[in-house]
Design a protein around this motif. Structure first.
Motif, PDB file in Angstrom:
ATOM      1  N   ASN A   1       7.963  -0.726 -13.661  1.00  0.00           N
ATOM      2  CA  ASN A   1       7.463   0.592 -13.215  1.00  0.00           C
ATOM      3  C   ASN A   1       6.086   1.076 -13.926  1.00  0.00           C
ATOM      4  OD1 ASN A   1       8.420   1.864 -15.275  1.00  0.00           O
ATOM      5  ND2 ASN A   1      10.295   2.457 -14.444  1.00  0.00           N
ATOM      6  N   HIS A   2       5.541   2.153 -13.603  1.00  0.00           N
ATOM      7  CA  HIS A   2       4.113   2.271 -14.462  1.00  0.00           C
ATOM      8  C   HIS A   2       4.641   2.721 -15.819  1.00  0.00           C
ATOM      9  CE1 HIS A   2       5.806   6.430 -13.400  1.00  0.00           C
ATOM     10  NE2 HIS A   2       5.130   6.685 -14.458  1.00  0.00           N
ATOM     11  N   ASP A   3       5.804   2.969 -16.286  1.00  0.00           N
ATOM     12  CA  ASP A   3       6.284   3.434 -17.572  1.00  0.00           C
ATOM     13  C   ASP A   3       6.398   2.189 -18.357  1.00  0.00           C
ATOM     14  OD1 ASP A   3       5.938   5.890 -18.031  1.00  0.00           O
ATOM     15  OD2 ASP A   3       7.852   6.454 -17.018  1.00  0.00           O
ATOM     16  N   ASN A   4       7.312   1.106 -18.050  1.00  0.00           N
ATOM     17  CA  ASN A   4       7.743  -0.117 -18.755  1.00  0.00           C
ATOM     18  C   ASN A   4       6.711  -1.243 -18.517  1.00  0.00           C
ATOM     19  OD1 ASN A   4       8.350  -1.272 -16.183  1.00  0.00           O
ATOM     20  ND2 ASN A   4      10.576  -0.764 -16.768  1.00  0.00           N
TER      21      ASN A   4
ATOM     22  N   ARG B   1      12.956  -0.379  -5.186  1.00  0.00           N
ATOM     23  CA  ARG B   1      11.430   0.012  -5.148  1.00  0.00           C
ATOM     24  C   ARG B   1      10.621  -1.276  -5.693  1.00  0.00           C
ATOM     25  NH1 ARG B   1      13.329   3.016  -2.329  1.00  0.00           N
ATOM     26  NH2 ARG B   1      13.460   5.043  -2.423  1.00  0.00           N
ATOM     27  N   VAL B   2       9.482  -1.319  -4.856  1.00  0.00           N
ATOM     28  CA  VAL B   2       8.497  -2.400  -5.029  1.00  0.00           C
ATOM     29  C   VAL B   2       7.305  -1.573  -5.733  1.00  0.00           C
ATOM     30  CG1 VAL B   2       6.750  -3.973  -4.196  1.00  0.00           C
ATOM     31  CG2 VAL B   2       9.160  -3.988  -3.313  1.00  0.00           C
ATOM     32  N   MET B   3       6.885  -2.225  -7.038  1.00  0.00           N
ATOM     33  CA  MET B   3       5.684  -1.942  -7.758  1.00  0.00           C
ATOM     34  C   MET B   3       4.403  -2.032  -7.203  1.00  0.00           C
ATOM     35  SD  MET B   3       4.847   0.043 -10.354  1.00  0.00           S
ATOM     36  CE  MET B   3       3.474   0.241 -11.620  1.00  0.00           C
ATOM     37  N   SER B   4       3.389  -1.240  -7.211  1.00  0.00           N
ATOM     38  CA  SER B   4       2.122  -1.538  -6.879  1.00  0.00           C
ATOM     39  C   SER B   4       0.945  -0.912  -7.786  1.00  0.00           C
ATOM     40  CB  SER B   4       1.748  -1.063  -5.414  1.00  0.00           C
ATOM     41  OG  SER B   4       0.607  -1.480  -4.904  1.00  0.00           O
ATOM     42  N   SER B   5       0.395  -1.738  -8.375  1.00  0.00           N
ATOM     43  CA  SER B   5      -0.440  -1.250  -9.697  1.00  0.00           C
ATOM     44  C   SER B   5      -1.745  -1.964  -9.940  1.00  0.00           C
ATOM     45  CB  SER B   5       0.365  -1.722 -10.876  1.00  0.00           C
ATOM     46  OG  SER B   5       0.602  -3.120 -10.930  1.00  0.00           O
ATOM     47  N   TYR B   6      -2.367  -1.637 -11.013  1.00  0.00           N
ATOM     48  CA  TYR B   6      -3.812  -2.487 -11.132  1.00  0.00           C
ATOM     49  C   TYR B   6      -3.774  -2.867 -12.454  1.00  0.00           C
ATOM     50  CZ  TYR B   6      -4.037   2.046 -13.933  1.00  0.00           C
ATOM     51  OH  TYR B   6      -3.556   3.006 -14.924  1.00  0.00           O
ATOM     52  N   TYR B   7      -4.868  -3.733 -12.556  1.00  0.00           N
ATOM     53  CA  TYR B   7      -4.960  -4.514 -13.914  1.00  0.00           C
ATOM     54  C   TYR B   7      -5.821  -3.827 -14.995  1.00  0.00           C
ATOM     55  CZ  TYR B   7      -6.457  -8.490 -16.914  1.00  0.00           C
ATOM     56  OH  TYR B   7      -6.623  -9.286 -18.057  1.00  0.00           O
TER      57      TYR B   7
END
Length: 212
Positions: free
Chosen positions: A12-15, A51-57
């Protein structure tokens, strides 16, 4: 925990940034082969709300298990306006966006989970090491190879009716053909399963809707 009370995710955006448990050992998009394998197992296993993560580099700078660049925000211009993602021919994102939810290996496993909904795991197989396979009722079949050698096995049961199925990891079903590998299931439910170490993905998955 009972499956009905569980929320499950790979990252997730934290870990992703070393916050909380796990430090720099959390599995993320930066190790794509393992990350896709982990998501395939999560989405293929009948447990919890996924829950599937979606993020950026962003560029990482690790020190004592902490990403010192954990403050970096999403892609932006010189005025710090967020830049929208661009889209590649295969539907994946550009412009610094990772968009894991647009990876074929992940969104096809979301369909696998939907198709197999209401079934439990059955017909487990493993090689005593890091190659596994299992069925989801008579709706789906998943195999994973996390060994340093090829998986080449005729497995006793895929639990699916006889026919030819498209592997939804290496490709998709497109009309009357497969864009990736295919698996032929015999009248006895047996099928030859191959996942080599040279392949981009260590997973193979077929389901009722991927039958030709």
């Amino acid at each position: 925990m009972h499956r009905a009370n569980s929320l499950v995710f790979i990252d997730n955006h934290d870990n992703q940034r070393g916050h909380g448990a796990g430090g720099d050992m959390i599995l993320t998009f930066r190790v794509p082969k393992w990350y896709k394998m982990a998501n395939a197992f999560m989405l293929g296993w009948p447990y919890g709300y996924t829950r599937v993560m979606s993020s950026y580099y962003w560029d990482q700078w690790w020190e004592n298990g902490q990403d010192k660049n954990d403050w970096v925000g999403p892609p932006h211009d010189d005025s710090f306006n967020i830049i929208s993602p661009s889209f590649n021919a295969d539907g994946s994102c550009g412009n610094g966006w990772i968009c894991e939810h647009r990876w074929r290996q992940i969104y096809n496993m979301v369909e696998f989970r939907n198709v197999a909904h209401g079934t439990d795991m059955n017909d487990w197989w493993d090689n005593g090491s890091n190659q596994i396979a299992f069925c989801r009722g008579n709706k789906g079949f998943l195999a994973i190879n996390n060994d340093g050698w090829d998986l080449k096995e005729t497995l006793q049961s895929t639990c699916l009716p006889a026919g030819t199925y498209c592997d939804v990891i290496s490709g998709s079903k497109d009309g009357g053909s497969c864009t990736g590998k295919s698996v032929t299931v015999g009248g006895d439910g047996k099928a030859y399963i191959e996942i080599t170490t040279m392949e981009d993905d260590g997973v193979l998955a077929i389901h009722a809707n991927s039958k030709l």
